[in-house]
Structures are given as structure tokens and as C-alpha cells.
Enzyme design. Structure first.
Site, short mmCIF file in Angstrom:
data_model
loop_
_atom_site.label_atom_id
_atom_site.label_comp_id
_atom_site.label_asym_id
_atom_site.label_seq_id
_atom_site.Cartn_x
_atom_site.Cartn_y
_atom_site.Cartn_z
N ASP A 280 -69.68 14.65 -81.68
CA ASP A 280 -69.59 15.86 -81.10
C ASP A 280 -70.64 16.08 -80.06
OD1 ASP A 280 -69.17 18.67 -80.43
OD2 ASP A 280 -69.35 19.52 -82.26
C1 BGC Z 1 -68.05 21.70 -79.86
C2 BGC Z 1 -66.78 20.85 -79.97
C3 BGC Z 1 -66.20 20.49 -78.69
C4 BGC Z 1 -67.05 20.02 -77.80
C5 BGC Z 1 -66.69 19.55 -76.23
C6 BGC Z 1 -68.89 21.03 -78.88
O1 BGC Z 1 -70.04 22.13 -78.38
O2 BGC Z 1 -68.75 21.64 -81.13
O3 BGC Z 1 -65.83 21.42 -80.79
O4 BGC Z 1 -65.01 19.73 -78.83
O5 BGC Z 1 -68.20 20.82 -77.79
O6 BGC Z 1 -66.59 20.70 -75.75
#
Ligand code: BGC
Length: 748
Positions: A280
Site C-alpha cells: 500500500d
Molecule cells: C489506499 C489504497 C490505494 C492507494 C493508492 C492508499 O492510501 O489505502 O487502497 O489503492 O492509496 O491510491
């Protein structure tokens, strides 16, 4: 020789030449031969790559400028996109273009957001209990993603709803591992039908936002495998995602993205996952521990504190701290998914492709209408009578549109935000109101009536309007989003008081809820009808009106329990709330696998609305339950009758309760079937049961074990259905491997 014959000879010659050219090309680059299997192709390509080329593929950039860090996106990345990874053009390996797209193609905040179609929230899609609808939504998202040039879609969120105050519940699929896993699996399958990769997330147990990067979830292997991990496992089996995103939180002391237990053991070894694990955004904390624990790609730089998978990884590989074979495995996994899902053979085009927004809008509206849940309908006030003369529409920005959830999943609609003045305007905002006005859609259906809007800010004025109206439709909203949780389960901004005042003035009140998840309803006895419309997507206004007027008969059923009060929850107070930056704390999942209705059953609690609940404009009867075991598989058949006057859809639910054996809770959902039935008609259906849902997981042997004994099979319309019918059957002891495949009969 005839002209026709000459032409066909010519085309045969051309085809031969083309084939030869292709063979010659793939001869030099055998991994481009689409006839080989993905694993073989990946191996061949890795063998050709230099160390630096390999390192490029495991290092992801944020696809947007980051003002607070003064960084710019790579030039090749699409503006305001979630991520970008350089490919290896020399070898025909394309760049990876990543977009968030759990509900539709999202954009990072900024001036160049792309307009896209938003489905209703994930909870709404789960509330359809219909894998076909979930698949079609996924197929729509994938098509728009491809149309915008993306080949990796960050969609497939299936974190279980352990915490109804979690700000991201709207992105996920509720509290039951079977329902959530099937729905999200179907969505992933739909997305990947567009020859792009989809990403199962967040792996794992990231069930609240408060302290999400520092909290430590405490849960044992058995309970985890029977709850949150089971939802992920089922979604993976159904959807076969090319990628998995590891999560921010710690699990039993270790961060998700450096948990060898989660990544190496559960995901890759036990489940046999062949694709890649990406982090993540900002979830990496090390180079050597993370790489050796199974993380294959760092994402979204500069989100992390350091470029762990940049030069430090090179140093680690050169020194042998991360074995060369491990780096090769990381790259092979990325390539495997790219080959398997068509990313290499069907490259995305850099220019925006034509997108059929009209057809996609219909997909969104259909999903919304299948997932709205009619919670209450006393005196059958709904569907609204078209002969009504004076209608009050109150609150919820209904004059302008419908609410959306906040954070990285936010889709920007054509036409822009209908309420740009709302705050916060920056992360996790903007608070978005999609320009699809329920008021206008209601007015359009009542040409002869007076439909008056009141914004609900002044409860007394709203009550006065209600008193002077034949019927009231009151819209209540709850904005939830990524990065924060709800302080409690109450509607915010004094909306409970507003509803109470309006209902006191006119009991013929319909409350339409646009919420991220469950809310409490102190005013419930005072109103006639309640429709839970979740976040209904970019066509939400039309979708809601269609259900209010009975053009579509509501058929959504709750994918999560609506508690009567916070005191009923396993954690009455949310751990770590309110958020204090960098605070480390434990969240003890003492309820184990008894999540949602299972917890309520175990503790004998009566919820406000049970899991599985949902009314219709017609009435159904469930009957003729006949359960039995054949070749070791439990199946149940039954009849769904429509005993009312209009066509409708019922969700028949099958639960099993052990009579002697002990499970984590009195019963589990083991199957469901959504049946469309004509008035006076009947539909027969059969479900067969995944043996894991009849077993306890045994951590030591990594097997699922069914205990010999009597089990009650229950056919019901919700988890507390008083009219449920049941039958007791006998199960023999049996043992299944980690995938639920039979091993042998056990003596236990
Ligand atoms: C989120 C993810 C997301 C990623 C990219 C993170 O803050 O937890 O679900 O895919 O950002 O935007």
C-alpha cells in the site's frame, strides 16, 4: 484461376509470411509467444533482464505531484493517477499504469481529474447478493480503466466489516466472508475480463482507519483464517487477481508488508498465489525484511520514508542480504501476472479510447437499484403514489445530487462536484456530491404535483413544510472516507433531531439514507419507511427515484448487521480514537472469527436490523427445504414463492448451526440465492456448500476439519428470521486441505 481463388491464395501467402515474421520475432523474444504459459514466459523474460531492469520493475512511483514533498510524477505517468512503474521496452515489457478503481476510475485530487462513471459503494454491490451484478460492475470499471490507458487496477477491497465505524466500509463488502468473498471475486473477474490486472486488498486485517499505519491487530491464526483471511481467500479463488496489496497495519507485531506469515506463508505457499504483492502507498518500512518476507514491489514513491526498493535493494542484492533468486522471484511474479492477464499481449493505448459513458451509467444505476435496502415500510407508504399532490423533499443536498465516500477511491464525475463548498476540500476530501439530483428525478415523475425542497438546516422550517405536505421524503447523509473513522454510529450534523422533528409533524415520512455503513436510528418508530441507499453512484438520483416510485422493486439485503447501539459491539469504544499521530496501540480481536451477526448470535443481542434483512414491494415465502449430503457435499434445495402482487427478487439465505459441535458462533451463512419471481410464481433453487464453511480450521495441520454430528440447516430471509424453516442433517467427520479439497475421513 478465378479472381476469388487468386485472392484467397494471396491471403494465404500473406498469412504465411506474417506467421513467419511473428515466429521470427518471438524466436528472438520467445516470451512474447502467447501460446506459452505465463510462468514459462515470465521465466524466459527474467533470464534476459539486467539487474537494473529488474530493479526498475519492483519500484513504483506515485502518478501525481506531491506538493508537501516537492516531488513531481514521472513524465510518463498519467496525471493524478495512483501509480506508475517503468517497464522494459527493450524486451517488450510495457510500463504499468495504475489507477484506483474500486468503485470506478478514480483520480488523485488536483485540477486534472478524469471524469468517470462511479458505481454505488461496495457495500451496495454486496447488498445485491448478486455475483452477476458485481461482475458487470467490474467489467464496466475495467473497460473505463483500459479506455483511460490503465493496465493495473487497484480494486478488490474485501476487508471484513468488524468495525461498523470504519471510514472505509463503503469500499468493502460487509461482514460475512462468503458473501464478501464471492462479490469481490466476481468484481475482480469482471475487471480482468478487460485484460488488465486487478488487485485484491488490503492484505490483511486493516479493518479500521484510526491509527491504521501504527496499530497492531492481535488475532490467532485459526480465527483469522476463518474470518478476514477466508474472505480474501474466497475472493482470490473466485477472481484470480494478478496482484495483492499488503496493508498498513501490523498483525501480531509485524507490519502487513513485512509479514512473512501473511505474504510467504498464507498467500504464496498455502494459497498458491503466483502473482505479485505490491505495498500500500506508504506501507513499507524496510528493505531486507520486507523483500525477504514476500513483498514484491514498493508502491507510490515518495509515500514511504525511504526508497527501500531503490538503491538500498540493489545494495542488498549485491551483498546477498536479499538473495538474487528472491529478486528474480519478485520480477517473475510481476511478469507472470502481466502475461497471464493480457497486459503484454494487449497493451493499453496511451491516448484516451472512446468510452461508452451512456451504457456505463446504466450499469451503475442497475447496481444501485439492486442493492438499495428497504429497511422499513409500514403502512406501505412506498412505492409512492403518483396521484400525491404535495410532496416535501428535505435535506441531504437532494436538490443537487447524491453523496460519495472520500479518499483514494473517489471517482470524479462528469459535471463536477454539485456541492463544491463542502469541507474538507482537501484530503480526505473533497466531500463530493454527484450531480444526480433526487429532487429533480422525483419532480419529473410528478408533473401534476407540488414538490417543494427544504435543505433541512432549520428543523422547525422543515417540520412546517412537512406538516403542509401529503408525504415527506427526507434525505439523510453520512460522509465517511479513507483515513478516518466515525466517532459513533449516529448520523452527523443533528440529522437525528431533524428527522424526529419532521416525523413528529408528518408520520408519512420516508427516510432515504445515504450512509457509508450502519447508523443508529432513534427516530425509527416515528417514520413510515426507510430506504438505505448507501452511496448510490453517479446515477444515484435516478436510481433512488426509480425505487421510490416502484419502477424497480427493491431487492437489496443488508451485507452487515445494523447495531442498535455501540455498546453491542465487540469494542464499544473504538481503539485508538481519537487519532493521535504515530501512537502505537493494540486492537485485540477477542471476538475471533465471531464477526457481525455471528457476534450478535453468540451474545444473544438484538440488532436494530439483522444481517440479511431487506424488504420488497411484494411478499415472499420460503419453503420445501430439502438438505442432504451426496459424495461428501452438503446441498440444500428449496422453493421461493412470490405471494404478493408485483414481480420481485428475494434473497434466500441458507445458514448452518451445529447441534453438538462448537463453532465460533451459533451459525454461519453457507449459501445464498437471489431469485426473480413473478407474482403468484415460484422458483426452485439449490445451493451447495463449501466444506470450509462447515469446518473449524486446524492451524497445526493446515486443514479444515468437519466434526461428526447433527447440524441444523436453516432457510431464512435474514439472520434473525422468525419464519425460518430448518432441517437437521448428519455430517460425517471429514478433513479438507487448505483450499477445501477433501483429504480423507477423520476419526474425530
Ligand atoms: C489506499 C489504497 C490505494 C492507494 C493508492 C492508499 O492510501 O489505502 O487502497 O489503492 O492509496 O491510491
Amino acid at each position: 484461376m478465378s479472381f476469388k481463388k487468386r485472392i484467397s491464395l494471396l491471403s494465404a501467402a500473406v498469412a504465411l509470411c506474417y506467421g513467419a515474421v511473428q515466429a521470427a520475432e518471438t524466436g528472438a523474444q520467445p516470451w512474447m509467444n502467447a501460446r506459452l504459459d505465463a510462468g514459462e514466459r515470465a521465466g524466459l523474460a527474467v533470464a534476459q533482464m539486467t539487474l537494473d531492469e529488474k530493479l526498475k520493475l519492483v519500484y513504483g512511483y506515485l502518478g501525481a505531484d506531491m506538493d508537501n514533498k516537492k516531488t513531481k510524477r514521472p513524465e510518463e505517468a498519467y496525471k493524478q493517477s495512483a501509480g506508475f512503474i517503468y517497464g522494459v521496452p527493450r524486451l517488450g515489457i510495457p510500463n504499468l499504469y495504475e489507477t484506483d478503481a474500486g468503485l470506478g476510475v478514480a483520480s488523485q485530487a488536483g485540477p486534472d481529474a478524469r471524469a468517470a462513471t462511479a458505481l454505488p459503494s461496495g457495500l451496495n454491490t454486496a447488498a445485491t447478493w448478486d455475483v452477476k451484478t458485481a461482475y458487470e460492475g467490474g467489467a464496466m470499471i475495467g473497460a473505463e480503466a483500459r479506455g483511460y490507458g490503465f493496465n493495473v487496477v487497484l480494486a478488490g477491497g474485501v476487508n471484513l466489516m468488524r468495525e461498523p465505524r470504519n471510514g472505509r466500509n463503503f469500499e468493502y463488502a460487509g461482514e460475512d466472508p462468503l458473501l464478501a468473498g464471492k462479490i469481490v471475486g466476481a468484481q475482480i473477474k469482471g475487471i480482468q475480463s478487460n485484460r488488465v490486472v486487478s488487485t485484491l486488498k488490503h492484505f490483511a486485517l486493516n479493518d479500521q482507519e484510526t491509527g491504521r499505519t501504527t496499530l497492531n491487530v492481535k488475532i490467532g491464526d485459526q480465527a483469522a483464517r476463518m474470518s478476514d483471511l477466508l474472505a480474501l481467500q474466497i475472493a482470490r479463488e473466485e477472481g484470480n487477481p494478478g496482484a495483492v496489496m499488503c496493508s498498513y497495519n501490523r498483525l501480531n507485531g509485524v507490519h502487513g508488508c513485512e509479514s512473512s506469515y501473511l505474504l510467504n506463508e498464507v498467500l504464496k505457499k498455502d494459497w498458491g498465489f503466483k502473482g505479485w504483492v505490491m505495498s500500500d502507498w506508504g506501507a513499507v518500512h524496510s528493505t531486507v525484511p520486507a523483500a525477504n518476507a514476500g513483498l514484491d514491489q514498493q508502491s507510490g514513491m515518495p509515500f514511504d520514508l525511504a526508497d527501500y526498493f531503490g538503491p538500498p535493494l540493489k545494495e542488498a542484492v549485491l551483498n546477498g542480504w536479499v538473495p538474487q533468486a528472491r529478486l528474480d522471484d519478485m520480477v517473475r511474479r510481476i511478469l507472470h501476472a502481466m502475461f497471464e492477464h493480457g497486459v503484454v499481449d494487449h497493451p493499453v493505448a496511451p491516448a484516451v479510447q472512446s468510452i461508452d459513458f451512456k451504457a456505463n451509467a446504466a450499469v451503475s444505476v442497475k447496481d444501485a437499484q439492486q442493492g438499495m435496502v428497504l429497511l422499513k415500510n409500514d403502512a406501505k407508504l412506498l412505492p409512492l403514489n403518483k396521484s400525491v399532490k404535495r410532496v416535501a423533499v428535505i435535506g441531504g443536498y437532494a436538490d443537487r445530487g447524491v453523496m460519495a465516500g472520500g479518499g483514494s477511491s473517489l471517482v470524479y464525475p462528469a459535471g463536477g462536484n454539485a456541492a463544491p463548498e463542502l469541507t474538507p476540500k482537501t484530503w480526505p476530501g473533497p466531500v463530493m456530491i454527484y450531480p444526480s439530483s433526487p429532487l429533480k428525478a422525483i419532480q419529473a415523475r410528478l408533473p401534476g404535483a407540488t414538490v417543494v425542497y427544504n435543505d433541512g438546516k432549520d428543523a422547525a422550517a422543515a417540520a412546517k413544510l412537512a406538516r403542509d405536505s401529503d408525504v415527506v421524503v427526507l434525505f439523510a447523509t453520512q460522509w465517511t472516507g479513507e483515513g478516518f473513522d466515525m466517532p459513533n454510529l449516529s448520523l452527523p450534523d443533528k440529522q437525528d433531531e431533524l428527522i424526529a422533528a419532521v416525523a413528529a409533524a408528518n408520520a408519512r415520512t420516508v427516510v432515504v439514507l445515504e450512509t457509508g455503513g450502519p447508523v443508529t436510528m432513534p427516530w425509527l418508530p416515528k417514520v413510515s419507511s426507510v430506504l438505505e441507499a448507501w452511496y448510490p453512484g453517479t446515477g444515484g438520483g435516478e436510481a433512488i427515484a426509480g425505487v421510490l416510485f416502484g419502477e424497480v422493486n427493491p431487492s437489496g439485503h443488508l451485507p452487515a448487521t445494523f447495531p442498535a447501539a455501540e455498546s453491542q459491539l465487540p469494542r464499544p469504544a473504538l481503539d485508538g480514537f481519537p487519532e493521535v499521530a504515530d501512537r502505537r496501540f493494540d486492537v485485540n480481536y477477542h471476538e475471533g472469527a465471531a464477526v457481525g451477526y455471528k457476534w450478535f448470535d453468540l451474545k444473544g443481542l438484538t440488532p436494530l436490523f439483522p444481517f440479511g434483512h431487506g424488504l420488497s414491494y411484494t411478499d415472499f415465502a420460503l419453503s420445501d427445504l430439502s438438505a442432504g449430503v451426496k459424495d461428501g457435499v452438503l446441498s440444500a434445495s428449496f422453493t421461493v414463492k412470490n405471494v404478493g402482487k408485483v414481480a420481485g427478487k428475494e434473497v434466500a439465505q441458507v445458514y448452518v448451526a451445529p447441534v453438538g459441535a462448537r463453532w465460533e458462533a451459533p451459525k454461519r451463512l453457507v449459501g445464498f440465492h437471489k431469485a426473480e419471481v413473478a407474482p403468484g410464481g415460484a422458483v426452485k433453487a439449490t445451493i451447495s456448500v463449501d466444506p470450509r464453511l462447515l469446518a473449524m480450521y486446524d492451524s497445526a495441520s493446515k486443514t479444515w476439519r468437519v466434526a461428526k454430528g447433527d447440524y441444523k440447516v436453516i432457510l431464512a430471509a435474514d439472520a434473525s428470521d422468525k419464519r425460518a424453516v430448518s432441517q437437521v442433517i448428519k455430517l460425517e467427520a471429514a478433513v479438507y486441505d487448505v483450499h477445501g479439497k477433501p483429504l480423507r475421513t477423520s476419526k474425530r
